[in-house]
Design an enzyme around this catalytic site. Structure first.
Site, PDB file in Angstrom:
ATOM      1  N   ASN A   1      39.635 -48.383  40.453  1.00  0.00           N
ATOM      2  CA  ASN A   1      40.067 -47.001  40.330  1.00  0.00           C
ATOM      3  C   ASN A   1      39.339 -46.095  41.336  1.00  0.00           C
ATOM      4  O   ASN A   1      39.959 -45.376  42.123  1.00  0.00           O
ATOM      5  CB  ASN A   1      39.760 -46.578  38.877  1.00  0.00           C
ATOM      6  CG  ASN A   1      40.404 -45.286  38.511  1.00  0.00           C
ATOM      7  OD1 ASN A   1      41.034 -44.634  39.348  1.00  0.00           O
ATOM      8  ND2 ASN A   1      40.251 -44.889  37.274  1.00  0.00           N
TER       9      ASN A   1
ATOM     10  N   SER B   1      39.422 -34.959  33.708  1.00  0.00           N
ATOM     11  CA  SER B   1      39.541 -35.205  32.265  1.00  0.00           C
ATOM     12  C   SER B   1      39.492 -33.884  31.508  1.00  0.00           C
ATOM     13  O   SER B   1      40.215 -33.677  30.527  1.00  0.00           O
ATOM     14  CB  SER B   1      38.399 -36.106  31.771  1.00  0.00           C
ATOM     15  OG  SER B   1      38.743 -37.458  31.920  1.00  0.00           O
TER      16      SER B   1
ATOM     17  N   LYS C   1      26.070 -34.816  34.299  1.00  0.00           N
ATOM     18  CA  LYS C   1      27.238 -34.631  35.163  1.00  0.00           C
ATOM     19  C   LYS C   1      28.048 -33.408  34.740  1.00  0.00           C
ATOM     20  O   LYS C   1      28.434 -32.588  35.561  1.00  0.00           O
ATOM     21  CB  LYS C   1      28.089 -35.898  35.017  1.00  0.00           C
ATOM     22  CG  LYS C   1      28.939 -36.262  36.159  1.00  0.00           C
ATOM     23  CD  LYS C   1      29.666 -37.572  35.850  1.00  0.00           C
ATOM     24  CE  LYS C   1      28.750 -38.787  35.835  1.00  0.00           C
ATOM     25  NZ  LYS C   1      29.494 -40.056  35.717  1.00  0.00           N
TER      26      LYS C   1
ATOM     27  N   LYS D   1      28.953 -42.174  25.885  1.00  0.00           N
ATOM     28  CA  LYS D   1      29.490 -43.381  26.526  1.00  0.00           C
ATOM     29  C   LYS D   1      29.771 -44.399  25.436  1.00  0.00           C
ATOM     30  O   LYS D   1      29.063 -44.454  24.422  1.00  0.00           O
ATOM     31  CB  LYS D   1      28.483 -43.980  27.516  1.00  0.00           C
ATOM     32  CG  LYS D   1      29.130 -44.853  28.557  1.00  0.00           C
ATOM     33  CD  LYS D   1      29.770 -43.997  29.640  1.00  0.00           C
ATOM     34  CE  LYS D   1      30.449 -44.822  30.691  1.00  0.00           C
ATOM     35  NZ  LYS D   1      30.903 -43.959  31.800  1.00  0.00           N
TER      36      LYS D   1
HETATM   37  P1  NAD Z   1      37.455 -50.512  37.864  1.00  0.00           P
HETATM   38  O1  NAD Z   1      37.377 -51.474  36.758  1.00  0.00           O
HETATM   39  O2  NAD Z   1      38.753 -49.865  38.180  1.00  0.00           O
HETATM   40  O3  NAD Z   1      36.922 -51.187  39.219  1.00  0.00           O
HETATM   41  C1  NAD Z   1      35.683 -51.800  39.281  1.00  0.00           C
HETATM   42  C2  NAD Z   1      35.601 -52.539  40.608  1.00  0.00           C
HETATM   43  O4  NAD Z   1      34.280 -53.093  40.716  1.00  0.00           O
HETATM   44  C3  NAD Z   1      36.581 -53.687  40.713  1.00  0.00           C
HETATM   45  O5  NAD Z   1      37.044 -53.768  42.059  1.00  0.00           O
HETATM   46  C4  NAD Z   1      35.714 -54.897  40.362  1.00  0.00           C
HETATM   47  O6  NAD Z   1      36.193 -56.122  40.905  1.00  0.00           O
HETATM   48  C5  NAD Z   1      34.407 -54.488  40.994  1.00  0.00           C
HETATM   49  N1  NAD Z   1      33.256 -55.189  40.428  1.00  0.00           N
HETATM   50  C6  NAD Z   1      32.956 -55.400  39.127  1.00  0.00           C
HETATM   51  N2  NAD Z   1      31.833 -56.130  39.025  1.00  0.00           N
HETATM   52  C7  NAD Z   1      31.408 -56.368  40.297  1.00  0.00           C
HETATM   53  C8  NAD Z   1      30.320 -57.064  40.867  1.00  0.00           C
HETATM   54  N3  NAD Z   1      29.441 -57.695  40.090  1.00  0.00           N
HETATM   55  N4  NAD Z   1      30.181 -57.086  42.216  1.00  0.00           N
HETATM   56  C9  NAD Z   1      31.102 -56.457  42.998  1.00  0.00           C
HETATM   57  N5  NAD Z   1      32.157 -55.789  42.526  1.00  0.00           N
HETATM   58  C10 NAD Z   1      32.306 -55.753  41.198  1.00  0.00           C
HETATM   59  O7  NAD Z   1      36.306 -49.420  37.541  1.00  0.00           O
HETATM   60  P2  NAD Z   1      36.182 -47.957  38.122  1.00  0.00           P
HETATM   61  O8  NAD Z   1      36.796 -47.022  37.158  1.00  0.00           O
HETATM   62  O9  NAD Z   1      36.607 -47.941  39.547  1.00  0.00           O
HETATM   63  O10 NAD Z   1      34.605 -47.724  38.007  1.00  0.00           O
HETATM   64  C11 NAD Z   1      33.717 -48.106  39.045  1.00  0.00           C
HETATM   65  C12 NAD Z   1      32.406 -47.388  38.851  1.00  0.00           C
HETATM   66  O11 NAD Z   1      32.630 -45.977  38.873  1.00  0.00           O
HETATM   67  C13 NAD Z   1      31.657 -47.651  37.535  1.00  0.00           C
HETATM   68  O12 NAD Z   1      30.282 -47.589  37.760  1.00  0.00           O
HETATM   69  C14 NAD Z   1      32.084 -46.484  36.663  1.00  0.00           C
HETATM   70  O13 NAD Z   1      31.149 -46.229  35.629  1.00  0.00           O
HETATM   71  C15 NAD Z   1      32.091 -45.386  37.694  1.00  0.00           C
HETATM   72  N6  NAD Z   1      32.892 -44.233  37.325  1.00  0.00           N
HETATM   73  C16 NAD Z   1      34.213 -44.346  37.067  1.00  0.00           C
HETATM   74  C17 NAD Z   1      34.949 -43.210  36.731  1.00  0.00           C
HETATM   75  C18 NAD Z   1      36.431 -43.254  36.507  1.00  0.00           C
HETATM   76  O14 NAD Z   1      37.042 -42.181  36.356  1.00  0.00           O
HETATM   77  N7  NAD Z   1      37.068 -44.416  36.495  1.00  0.00           N
HETATM   78  C19 NAD Z   1      34.308 -41.975  36.634  1.00  0.00           C
HETATM   79  C20 NAD Z   1      32.936 -41.891  36.927  1.00  0.00           C
HETATM   80  C21 NAD Z   1      32.249 -43.026  37.267  1.00  0.00           C
END
Ligand code: NAD
Length: 423
Positions: free
Chosen positions: A227, A355, A100, A112
């Site tokens: 998020n 970031s 990435k 990670k």
């Molecule tokens: P978060 O914790 O804010 O939100 C996660 C969401 O997924 C929540 O709504 C939760 O209820 C839902 N969830 C969790 N398990 C689930 C399941 N089994 N079935 C359905 N929904 C489910 O996390 P986030 O930061 O939004 O991250 C989400 C994804 O994005 C992850 O794969 C993370 O690695 C990726 N990501 C996040 C960021 C970041 O900046 N936060 C950056 C790159 C990638």
């Protein structure tokens, strides 16, 4: 290398990532040693983390930090609190970070971290003690010039603030640049929280343009209201798109006329979950993947689009907000159907991009305003999308942007390896 692959045979995600890397190295006709570098982490640390729980008992959690590759700069990557974490999933996630950063052109390597725990069952104080203990256990391998964690699933700005504070205490100097995704009051960057969802929004818009889909009339379904999913949902709605469905771990909600996204997110903020939101019909996470929509944004966890549901997907574009939401079988089916998949290493790179902006500002003791951050993010995402899309068209027989993205990133990594004398 075959020995390493045998050990990990059980983990589809890691093996699939290695296959994609190998395929890209071969297509680019790079020396096989490039694959050898990228198929294993440079360092993998596992730690025991004793935490005093609120009932007075001590619980020992397992924590990880996987430092995959630092040819482009300090290691960078989120920390995840989740009960389903495995060593192989952390390795795959760290590989995606390396790819990435290379892809979007920020001078970081990939890493990670994780703690195997169920944060939904922990109190705030327990989470604070866990976060501080994680940093104490790993402080010797972290640092603003070495390895810089960030939030991921079930970690947030508050967790980063505890971690920055603990690291600063250990070093006896304010050292907030050790993590990004912090609150503004302790060196955070405006727009960081929404950055990944905002980045998804920009690449979705570019993808729609690329296939002549009128973006502001697009019907969108989103898995995940956290998020990434929540921030993207808000932007889609503001743009005039129709967000027809959103789900989370508690289930989902569907309204063919469009959900009231602000009301839904307010409900999630108040109750923690989508469940109980009255503005639409209740659906399951599986139903969400069968819905009539133009753009599908999986923004929750890995392995959600599989051979079981990919055939039912009606979206013309899948934007992988989550890391690894599509299994190799699911991916093959989407490819056969002609769905344009914007791969995770491109689609969700907005988070690491901002970031990087935060880290730069911390290093310089300077603060940019929101308009500057968002404009720089937009420029980076649009440029990355267009470069990868054109590269894919020229080199990868049509629509498979995942192959194109891997090749594009690995070309940049191999160039740095060559100059640094690694090859
Ligand atoms: P978060 O914790 O804010 O939100 C996660 C969401 O997924 C929540 O709504 C939760 O209820 C839902 N969830 C969790 N398990 C689930 C399941 N089994 N079935 C359905 N929904 C489910 O996390 P986030 O930061 O939004 O991250 C989400 C994804 O994005 C992850 O794969 C993370 O690695 C990726 N990501 C996040 C960021 C970041 O900046 N936060 C950056 C790159 C990638």
């Amino acid at each position: 290398m075959s020995k390493v692959l045998e050990v990990c045979e059980s983990d589809n995600t890691l093996m699939a990532t290695r296959r994609l890397i190998k395929n890209a190295v071969e297509r680019l006709e790079l020396p096989p040693v490039v694959y050898d570098y990228l198929s294993v982490p440079m360092r993998f640390v596992e730690v025991a983390i004793p935490v005093e729980m609120d009932n007075g008992a001590t619980e020992v959690f397992t924590g990880y930090r996987c430092q995959h590759n630092n040819v482009l700069g300090p290691y960078k990557g989120g920390i995840r609190y989740h009960h389903e974490v495995t060593t192989d999933s952390i390795k795959a996630l760290s590989m995606w970070m390396t790819l990435k950063c290379a892809l979007v052109g920020v001078p970081f390597g990939g890493a990670k971290g994780a703690v195997v725990c169920d944060p939904l069952k922990m109190s705030v104080k327990e989470k604070e003690r866990l976060s501080r203990a994680y940093i104490r256990a790993l402080a010797s391998v972290l640092g603003p010039e070495t390895d810089i964690p960030a939030p991921d699933v079930f970690t947030d700005a508050q967790v980063m603030a505890w971690m920055a504070d603990e690291y600063s205490k250990i070093k006896q100097v304010p050292s907030f640049g050790v993590v990004t995704g912090k609150p503004l009051a302790v060196g955070g960057c405006v727009g960081r929280k929404e950055a990944t969802g905002r980045g998804c929004f920009y690449v979705a818009r570019e993808a729609a343009r690329a296939i002549n889909l009128p973006f502001n009339q697009a019907r969108i379904a989103i898995q995940g209201s956290g998020n990434v999913g929540g921030s993207a949902a808000r932007l889609f709605a503001e743009e005039g798109c129709t967000v027809v469905a959103i789900s989370d771990i508690s289930g989902g909600v569907y309204n063919p006329n469009g959900l009231d996204v602000s009301a839904l997110l307010e409900h999630v903020q108040k109750t923690g979950f989508i469940k109980g939101f009255a503005g639409g019909e209740t659906i399951t996470n599986q139903d969400l993947f069968n819905l009539d929509c133009d753009i599908l944004l999986p923004a929750a966890i890995e392995n959600q689009i599989t051979c079981d549901n990919a055939g039912n997907i009606k979206a013309k574009i899948v934007v992988e907000g989550a890391n690894g939401p599509t299994t190799p079988d699911g991916d093959r089916i989407l490819k056969e159907k002609g769905v344009l998949v914007v791969p995770d290493i491109l689609a969700n790179s907005g988070g690491v991009t901002v970031s990087y902006f935060e880290w730069v500002q911390n290093n310089y003791g300077f603060r940019w305003d929101l308009a500057t951050v968002n404009k720089r993010l937009e420029d980076k995402m649009v440029e990355a999308f267009r470069l990868v899309y054109c590269f894919t068209e020229d080199n990868c027989d049509g629509l498979d942007m995942r192959t194109g993205a891997y090749m594009f990133a690995i070309q940049r990594l191999a160039e740095a390896m060559e100059y640094r004398g690694w090859l």
